[in-house]
Design a protein around this motif. Structure first.
Motif, PDB file in Angstrom:
ATOM      1  N   UNK A 188      22.452 112.455  14.956  1.00 32.39           N
ATOM      2  CA  UNK A 188      21.579 111.550  15.696  1.00 32.39           C
ATOM      3  C   UNK A 188      22.243 110.201  15.998  1.00 32.39           C
ATOM      4  N   UNK A 189      23.530 110.058  15.704  1.00 32.29           N
ATOM      5  CA  UNK A 189      24.318 108.862  16.009  1.00 32.29           C
ATOM      6  C   UNK A 189      23.703 107.602  15.395  1.00 32.29           C
ATOM      7  N   UNK A 190      23.390 107.703  14.118  1.00 31.31           N
ATOM      8  CA  UNK A 190      22.890 106.557  13.350  1.00 31.31           C
ATOM      9  C   UNK A 190      24.025 106.047  12.485  1.00 31.31           C
ATOM     10  N   UNK A 191      24.410 104.826  12.700  1.00 37.68           N
ATOM     11  CA  UNK A 191      25.514 104.228  11.938  1.00 37.68           C
ATOM     12  C   UNK A 191      24.982 103.609  10.652  1.00 37.68           C
ATOM     13  N   UNK A 192      25.738 103.792   9.577  1.00 38.95           N
ATOM     14  CA  UNK A 192      25.350 103.279   8.262  1.00 38.95           C
ATOM     15  C   UNK A 192      26.440 102.357   7.761  1.00 38.95           C
ATOM     16  N   UNK A 193      26.020 101.224   7.251  1.00 36.79           N
ATOM     17  CA  UNK A 193      26.927 100.234   6.679  1.00 36.79           C
ATOM     18  C   UNK A 193      26.428  99.902   5.283  1.00 36.79           C
ATOM     19  N   UNK A 194      27.338  99.880   4.288  1.00 34.36           N
ATOM     20  CA  UNK A 194      26.965  99.687   2.888  1.00 34.36           C
ATOM     21  C   UNK A 194      27.703  98.478   2.340  1.00 34.36           C
ATOM     22  N   UNK A 195      26.960  97.636   1.629  1.00 33.06           N
ATOM     23  CA  UNK A 195      27.530  96.505   0.892  1.00 33.06           C
ATOM     24  C   UNK A 195      27.301  96.780  -0.588  1.00 33.06           C
ATOM     25  N   UNK A 196      28.368  97.121  -1.305  1.00 41.31           N
ATOM     26  CA  UNK A 196      28.259  97.447  -2.721  1.00 41.31           C
ATOM     27  C   UNK A 196      28.372  96.214  -3.600  1.00 41.31           C
ATOM     28  N   UNK A 197      27.543  96.154  -4.633  1.00 37.14           N
ATOM     29  CA  UNK A 197      27.530  95.010  -5.541  1.00 37.14           C
ATOM     30  C   UNK A 197      28.220  95.299  -6.866  1.00 37.14           C
ATOM     31  N   UNK A 198      28.508  96.544  -7.180  1.00 31.50           N
ATOM     32  CA  UNK A 198      29.083  96.877  -8.483  1.00 31.50           C
ATOM     33  C   UNK A 198      30.479  97.471  -8.338  1.00 31.50           C
ATOM     34  N   UNK A 199      30.585  98.641  -7.761  1.00 29.55           N
ATOM     35  CA  UNK A 199      31.866  99.333  -7.605  1.00 29.55           C
ATOM     36  C   UNK A 199      31.715 100.323  -6.467  1.00 29.55           C
ATOM     37  N   UNK A 200      32.842 100.914  -6.084  1.00 32.44           N
ATOM     38  CA  UNK A 200      32.804 101.883  -4.988  1.00 32.44           C
ATOM     39  C   UNK A 200      32.212 103.191  -5.470  1.00 32.44           C
ATOM     40  N   UNK A 201      31.270 103.720  -4.702  1.00 36.66           N
ATOM     41  CA  UNK A 201      30.582 104.968  -5.021  1.00 36.66           C
ATOM     42  C   UNK A 201      31.019 106.017  -4.006  1.00 36.66           C
ATOM     43  N   UNK A 235      23.512  97.911  -1.880  1.00 37.81           N
ATOM     44  CA  UNK A 235      23.451  98.890  -2.961  1.00 37.81           C
ATOM     45  C   UNK A 235      24.085  98.296  -4.209  1.00 37.81           C
ATOM     46  N   UNK A 236      23.279  98.137  -5.255  1.00 37.10           N
ATOM     47  CA  UNK A 236      23.771  97.548  -6.494  1.00 37.10           C
ATOM     48  C   UNK A 236      23.945  98.525  -7.623  1.00 37.10           C
ATOM     49  N   UNK A 237      23.438  99.749  -7.504  1.00 39.55           N
ATOM     50  CA  UNK A 237      23.539 100.736  -8.574  1.00 39.55           C
ATOM     51  C   UNK A 237      24.791 101.584  -8.400  1.00 39.55           C
ATOM     52  N   UNK A 238      25.041 102.417  -9.400  1.00 35.24           N
ATOM     53  CA  UNK A 238      26.174 103.339  -9.371  1.00 35.24           C
ATOM     54  C   UNK A 238      25.722 104.792  -9.299  1.00 35.24           C
ATOM     55  N   UNK A 239      24.452 105.004  -9.019  1.00 38.73           N
ATOM     56  CA  UNK A 239      23.923 106.359  -8.936  1.00 38.73           C
ATOM     57  C   UNK A 239      22.798 106.387  -7.928  1.00 38.73           C
ATOM     58  N   UNK A 240      22.378 107.603  -7.579  1.00 40.00           N
ATOM     59  CA  UNK A 240      21.279 107.797  -6.637  1.00 40.00           C
ATOM     60  C   UNK A 240      20.486 109.021  -7.075  1.00 40.00           C
ATOM     61  N   UNK A 241      19.189 108.849  -7.231  1.00 42.34           N
ATOM     62  CA  UNK A 241      18.299 109.937  -7.647  1.00 42.34           C
ATOM     63  C   UNK A 241      17.675 110.535  -6.394  1.00 42.34           C
ATOM     64  N   UNK A 242      18.218 111.660  -5.938  1.00 41.79           N
ATOM     65  CA  UNK A 242      17.813 112.260  -4.672  1.00 41.79           C
ATOM     66  C   UNK A 242      17.061 113.558  -4.926  1.00 41.79           C
ATOM     67  N   UNK A 243      16.027 113.833  -4.140  1.00 39.26           N
ATOM     68  CA  UNK A 243      15.267 115.078  -4.334  1.00 39.26           C
ATOM     69  C   UNK A 243      15.949 116.313  -3.774  1.00 39.26           C
ATOM     70  N   UNK A 244      16.915 116.141  -2.874  1.00 37.48           N
ATOM     71  CA  UNK A 244      17.583 117.278  -2.257  1.00 37.48           C
ATOM     72  C   UNK A 244      19.059 117.024  -2.075  1.00 37.48           C
ATOM     73  N   UNK A 245      19.643 117.727  -1.119  1.00 44.17           N
ATOM     74  CA  UNK A 245      21.059 117.604  -0.824  1.00 44.17           C
ATOM     75  C   UNK A 245      21.255 116.431   0.133  1.00 44.17           C
ATOM     76  N   UNK A 246      21.886 115.373  -0.338  1.00 38.81           N
ATOM     77  CA  UNK A 246      22.069 114.187   0.499  1.00 38.81           C
ATOM     78  C   UNK A 246      23.117 114.427   1.580  1.00 38.81           C
TER      79      UNK A 246
END
Length: 508
Positions: A234-247, A213-224
């Motif tokens: 559903x026990x899906x693990x998410x891992x994020x590598x940020x390129x700009x700053x912590x979001x 993830x390189x941006x500082x925002x997210x354009x979502x159609x609903x409630x994220x």
């Protein structure tokens, strides 16, 4: 000077006295002058001049020092050696992990990736590291599957479907080099598409998502946040590598899907090398949590069908079922006799997972990691008869003549705590350790000894054995009888010296 710059030490400026006089004259009072002088004196005693936030910055010319001849070769060699010695803190505790993984790699293809703070750009460097990630992922997890999704123009694009053939994913990622980043990303759309791709994953496989993830925002159609709760259910693990700053939303995403642990799953890069390290760290299978263990215990046991095809060599070329290319060799599916060109993959006709026996054997090194090797100190190196590395036969550095062979060697034992890996140094003679650090040019002999076979290796062979080979060459060269004897003696010595590790059951 504005109030926001009040932490600047005015004594470092030649015009500080004049500025103070002008401030005192304009304010019309002596109390302000005395308070300003007092605050400046406090800043001198604490910061020593300059801004406060500059104290944590170290200039590279202060870190790297020249030697007596004016060369930087010694300093560069020390930096390379220190980076290699980070392997001493690798995780070696056996944990319950899932080796059959299903992972979705999400790439940010928005306009924020066009920045050139990393060369040649964030976009091109991310694609380059994504290709390396695919190669390393299937190298360490040959019986796993992977898919790639892109975020661009506010929607999610499917780049490659979930599969076990790394060539297809690499080809799809390299095709993105011709495009240009545009638009804004949408985390919710990407997560929903990843959830749909992982919906039919069986219970014996893990479900993971890695986001660059390189941006500082997210354009979502609903409630994220509703999507995050669905991923957690559903026990899906998410891992994020940020390129700009912590979001904040990325932090909440990693925290909710990893049982509150976001420190090890969400990282913001510092430079290109740190970007590569954070991304490639996702190649190691995550440890099973209590929620996953209880869910697997309640569910019925499932068996996974795998086929071990035999290689054929043909005199006339024929088409393969996976890429429809003419080849004179390949592998035949043991169920339907369909020809495929490479392994591991899934049979395009019957859907059977096709692997080699070496792929299955290579997946178990995460469950039973190779033990860390001890560093040999100078007294032990002088008593030892080994003059070269057992792996590559590279000669060791000569022992300084001032070193005495008497004394005990310092051993570094790696232990794992809840906060991470720590090193415990146990030695009987403190004077020996002090004398050792002063004897060598860097205080290190560059020798590492296996605790089982007692063979000595250089640091390059140590890295190769723990990162690529996952086996000790000395133990493999020893006969099975002596290997069992050395293992039993080492285990008894370790049990007497330190408390035994508590190991979790192995889950395949």
């Amino acid at each position: 000077m504005s109030d926001s710059d009040g932490s600047y030490n005015e004594a470092s400026s030649p015009e500080s006295e004049e500025v103070s006089q002008l401030r005192s004259s304009s304010s019309g009072g002596g109390m302000n002058t005395r308070s300003t002088r007092r605050s400046n004196a406090e800043l001198r005693s604490t910061t020593g001049g300059g801004y406060i936030w500059e104290d944590s910055i170290q200039r590279p010319w202060d870190i790297v020092q020249e030697d007596e001849g004016g060369s930087l070769a010694t300093a560069i060699a020390d930096l390379v050696q220190s980076n290699k010695r980070k392997r001493l803190f690798y995780e070696q505790t056996p944990l319950q992990r899932g080796i059959i993984r299903h992972l979705i790699l999400v790439l940010d293809l928005s306009s924020a990736m066009a920045d050139k703070d990393m060369r040649p750009s964030r976009y091109q460097l991310s694609l380059q590291y994504a290709v390396q990630f695919v190669n390393e992922y299937f190298e360490q997890n040959p019986i796993s599957q992977l898919g790639v999704i892109g975020m661009k123009d506010g929607i999610a694009h499917l780049i490659s479907q979930l599969g076990g053939n790394p060539a297809e994913h690499i080809t799809a990622i390299q095709a993105l080099r011709k495009d240009e980043p545009a638009g804004v990303p949408s985390l919710q759309n990407a997560l929903e598409m990843a959830r749909g791709a992982l919906y039919h994953v069986p219970s014996h496989g893990t479900k993971e998502v890695v986001i660059i993830f390189g941006a500082l925002l997210s354009c979502d159609p609903g409630d994220i946040h509703k999507t995050i709760l669905t991923l957690k259910t559903e026990r899906i693990r998410v891992r994020v590598v940020g390129l700009a700053a912590q979001v904040a939303v990325c932090k909440e995403l990693c925290k909710q899907t990893n049982d509150g642990d976001f420190l090890s799953t969400y990282g913001v890069i510092l430079n290109e090398q740190h970007f590569k390290e954070l991304l490639l760290s996702a190649c190691t299978p995550p440890a099973s949590t209590k929620t996953e263990k209880s869910a697997k215990g309640k569910s019925a046991s499932e068996l996974m069908r795998m086929g071990f095809p035999s290689r054929i060599v043909e005199t006339t070329p024929s088409f393969c079922a996976c890429h429809t290319r003419l080849l004179k060799g390949g592998y035949l599916c043991p169920r339907c006799n369909v020809k495929v060109c490479s392994l591991p993959t899934e049979c395009p006709a019957c859907g059977l997972t096709l692997i080699l026996s070496t792929h299955l054997a290579r997946s178990y090194h995460h469950l039973m990691p190779l033990r860390n090797w001890y560093e040999v100190e100078w007294p032990e190196a002088k008593r030892s008869k080994a003059s070269s590395c057992f792996g590559c036969h590279k000669p060791f550095a000569p022992v300084p003549p001032t070193i005495s062979s008497s004394g005990s060697s310092t051993k570094i034992r790696i232990s794992t705590t809840s906060s991470g890996s720590t090193a415990t140094v146990s030695h009987q003679d403190k004077s020996t350790a002090t004398h050792t650090s002063a004897a060598g040019p860097t205080g290190s002999t560059g020798r590492f000894r296996c605790p089982t076979c007692h063979r000595q290796f250089c640091i390059d062979c140590d890295l190769f054995a723990h990162e690529v080979l996952h086996n000790c060459p000395g133990c493999e060269a020893t006969s099975p009888v002596s290997r069992r004897q050395n293992a039993s003696s080492s285990s008894k010595a370790a049990a007497a010296a330190a408390p035994a590790f508590t190991t979790a059951p192995v889950q395949v």
